[in-house]
Design a protein around this motif. Structure first.
Motif, PDB file in Angstrom:
ATOM      1  N   ASP A 189      64.956  10.938  92.307  1.00  0.00           N
ATOM      2  CA  ASP A 189      65.437  12.355  91.819  1.00  0.00           C
ATOM      3  C   ASP A 189      64.656  12.570  90.422  1.00  0.00           C
ATOM      4  O   ASP A 189      64.119  11.448  89.875  1.00  0.00           O
ATOM      5  CB  ASP A 189      66.781  12.594  92.274  1.00  0.00           C
ATOM      6  CG  ASP A 189      67.724  11.592  91.343  1.00  0.00           C
ATOM      7  OD1 ASP A 189      67.306  11.159  90.296  1.00  0.00           O
ATOM      8  OD2 ASP A 189      68.721  11.131  92.022  1.00  0.00           O
ATOM      9  N   LYS A 190      65.405  13.445  89.751  1.00  0.00           N
ATOM     10  CA  LYS A 190      64.965  13.658  88.303  1.00  0.00           C
ATOM     11  C   LYS A 190      65.433  12.566  87.421  1.00  0.00           C
ATOM     12  O   LYS A 190      64.724  12.341  86.477  1.00  0.00           O
ATOM     13  CB  LYS A 190      65.266  15.243  87.886  1.00  0.00           C
ATOM     14  CG  LYS A 190      67.028  15.140  87.950  1.00  0.00           C
ATOM     15  CD  LYS A 190      67.070  16.744  87.264  1.00  0.00           C
ATOM     16  CE  LYS A 190      68.599  17.111  87.431  1.00  0.00           C
ATOM     17  NZ  LYS A 190      69.559  16.330  87.102  1.00  0.00           N
ATOM     18  N   ASN A 191      66.412  11.969  87.879  1.00  0.00           N
ATOM     19  CA  ASN A 191      66.871  10.947  86.888  1.00  0.00           C
ATOM     20  C   ASN A 191      66.386   9.223  87.166  1.00  0.00           C
ATOM     21  O   ASN A 191      66.428   8.585  86.595  1.00  0.00           O
ATOM     22  CB  ASN A 191      68.379  10.804  86.999  1.00  0.00           C
ATOM     23  CG  ASN A 191      69.053  11.909  86.342  1.00  0.00           C
ATOM     24  OD1 ASN A 191      68.385  12.455  85.188  1.00  0.00           O
ATOM     25  ND2 ASN A 191      70.013  12.377  86.840  1.00  0.00           N
ATOM     26  N   THR A 192      65.387   9.228  88.210  1.00  0.00           N
ATOM     27  CA  THR A 192      64.850   7.943  88.622  1.00  0.00           C
ATOM     28  C   THR A 192      63.677   7.578  87.566  1.00  0.00           C
ATOM     29  O   THR A 192      63.008   8.475  87.214  1.00  0.00           O
ATOM     30  CB  THR A 192      64.294   8.083  90.159  1.00  0.00           C
ATOM     31  OG1 THR A 192      65.509   8.595  90.839  1.00  0.00           O
ATOM     32  CG2 THR A 192      63.733   6.653  90.340  1.00  0.00           C
ATOM     33  N   ARG A 193      63.785   6.417  87.147  1.00  0.00           N
ATOM     34  CA  ARG A 193      62.805   6.010  86.205  1.00  0.00           C
ATOM     35  C   ARG A 193      62.015   4.658  86.821  1.00  0.00           C
ATOM     36  O   ARG A 193      63.105   3.734  87.423  1.00  0.00           O
ATOM     37  CB  ARG A 193      63.244   5.524  85.008  1.00  0.00           C
ATOM     38  CG  ARG A 193      64.134   6.665  84.280  1.00  0.00           C
ATOM     39  CD  ARG A 193      62.937   7.805  83.789  1.00  0.00           C
ATOM     40  NE  ARG A 193      63.578   8.856  83.078  1.00  0.00           N
ATOM     41  CZ  ARG A 193      63.581  10.122  83.710  1.00  0.00           C
ATOM     42  NH1 ARG A 193      63.333  10.399  84.872  1.00  0.00           N
ATOM     43  NH2 ARG A 193      64.052  10.907  82.999  1.00  0.00           N
ATOM     44  N   VAL A 194      60.905   4.475  86.907  1.00  0.00           N
ATOM     45  CA  VAL A 194      60.279   3.285  87.447  1.00  0.00           C
ATOM     46  C   VAL A 194      59.057   2.738  86.507  1.00  0.00           C
ATOM     47  O   VAL A 194      58.503   3.654  85.970  1.00  0.00           O
ATOM     48  CB  VAL A 194      59.624   3.589  88.901  1.00  0.00           C
ATOM     49  CG1 VAL A 194      60.938   3.970  90.001  1.00  0.00           C
ATOM     50  CG2 VAL A 194      58.630   4.782  89.006  1.00  0.00           C
TER      51      VAL A 194
END
Ligand code: FAD
Length: 280
Positions: A176-181
């Motif tokens: 989602d918009k808060n996911t960081r990879v």
């Protein structure tokens, strides 16, 4: 070299494959893409009496968003995953990793489930699953069960799969918009197994990161999380996170343990920037 003689059976359903595995146990091996299995047979590292071909089992190659998860069927080919719009949109870590898996010819045949079941310690996908906190679905004689990635990779080429079981699907949380990879690896040539690699995920928490998961590969018998560095990185200090790395790699044909430790620090700096830059 040629493989030792073996019998061949084509399973048309999961039930049939499980029944064959239950009957032949350790004397049988499942054949998916064959990209790792056939090489081990040809080198006589493995000499099963029976190969059970699962390629014709219907319904095991889907890629779909199901609620808050992305489900990837065991028989989805690497190429199919690499080109999937669902993966690009909802599973960006896996999208970043796919082009690093072998070469196009290998990705055309190799399967997602085969890579997870084979569990090569230098493979990209097991580390991605660990970084994402994925769930692995397994079918056996008593029905289906689920195992978390943290409990799935047990040792060198050893997983939670029992001899009579089949990996059927993998579920990763939909981004989602808060996911960081972040993803990076160092290999001698593009497409080779990595000397060292790092798959990472986190969640943006205002200006900070939380739920940081750093999964290194090529540095141990299984993909390994660098838990101390995860909590340090959540506070935004990259150099302190590098200093907190507690990896214990062994020398192998690719590099010495000392070089691997150094490379792990280099990769952590790169991946940490990916995790943080994405917050802008
Ligand atoms: C030259 C070369 C380079 C490669 N480079 C890379 C690389 O850089 N990174 C990487 O990750 N991989 C690499 N691979 C491996 C490739 O990704 C394989 O596709 C993968 O490891 C195995 O998938 P497969 O479908 O071919 O499985 P197979 O070879 O058919 O099977 C592998 C093992 O898994 C078991 N298995 C397969 N499917 C299942 C299932 N559904 N349930 C339970 N057990 C199962 C089989 O019984 C067997 O023991 C490379 C392979 C080659 C030949």
């Amino acid at each position: 070299m040629k493989p030792a003689p073996f019998a061949y059976a084509k399973a048309r359903t999961l039930k049939e494959a499980v029944a064959l595995l239950s009957k032949h146990k350790d004397d049988a091996r499942l054949l998916a893409g064959g990209q790792s299995l056939i090489a081990t047979l040809n080198m006589r590292l493995s000499a099963p009496e029976l190969l059970i071909d699962i390629n014709d089992i219907k319904g095991l190659d889907g890629i779909a968003k199901k609620g808050k998860a992305i489900e990837i069927g065991a028989l989805a080919r690497h190429t199919q995953v690499e080109r999937s719009g669902v993966i690009a949109k909802h599973a960006p870590l896996i999208a970043l990793a796919m082009p690093h898996i072998g070469h196009a010819a290998i990705r055309n045949r190799g399967t997602f489930g085969g890579s997870i079941a084979f569990a090569d310690p230098a493979a990209e996908l097991p580390a991605c699953l660990l970084a994402l906190g994925a769930e692995i679905e397994i079918a056996g004689p008593k029905g289906k069960r689920k195992v978390k990635a943290d409990a799935f990779f047990k040792g060198l080429f050893e997983t939670a799969l029992r001899p009579q079981e089949i990996l059927t699907a993998v579920r990763v949380p939909a981004a989602d918009k808060n996911t960081r990879v972040g993803f990076a690896e160092l290999a001698r040539r593009h497409g080779d197994y990595a000397m060292v690699g790092l798959a990472a995920s986190a969640r943006a928490d205002g200006k900070a990161l939380k739920d940081v998961r750093l999964a290194f590969f090529g540095v141990g018998a299984t993909p390994v999380r660098a838990k101390k560095s995860e909590s340090v990185l959540a506070n935004g200090n990259i150099e302190a996170a590098v200093a907190a790395l507690e990896l214990d790699p062994q020398d192998d044909v690719q590099a010495t343990a000392k070089v691997k430790k150094h490379l792990a620090g280099v990769l952590l700096r790169r991946v940490a920037k990916q995790l943080m830059e994405a917050r802008a």
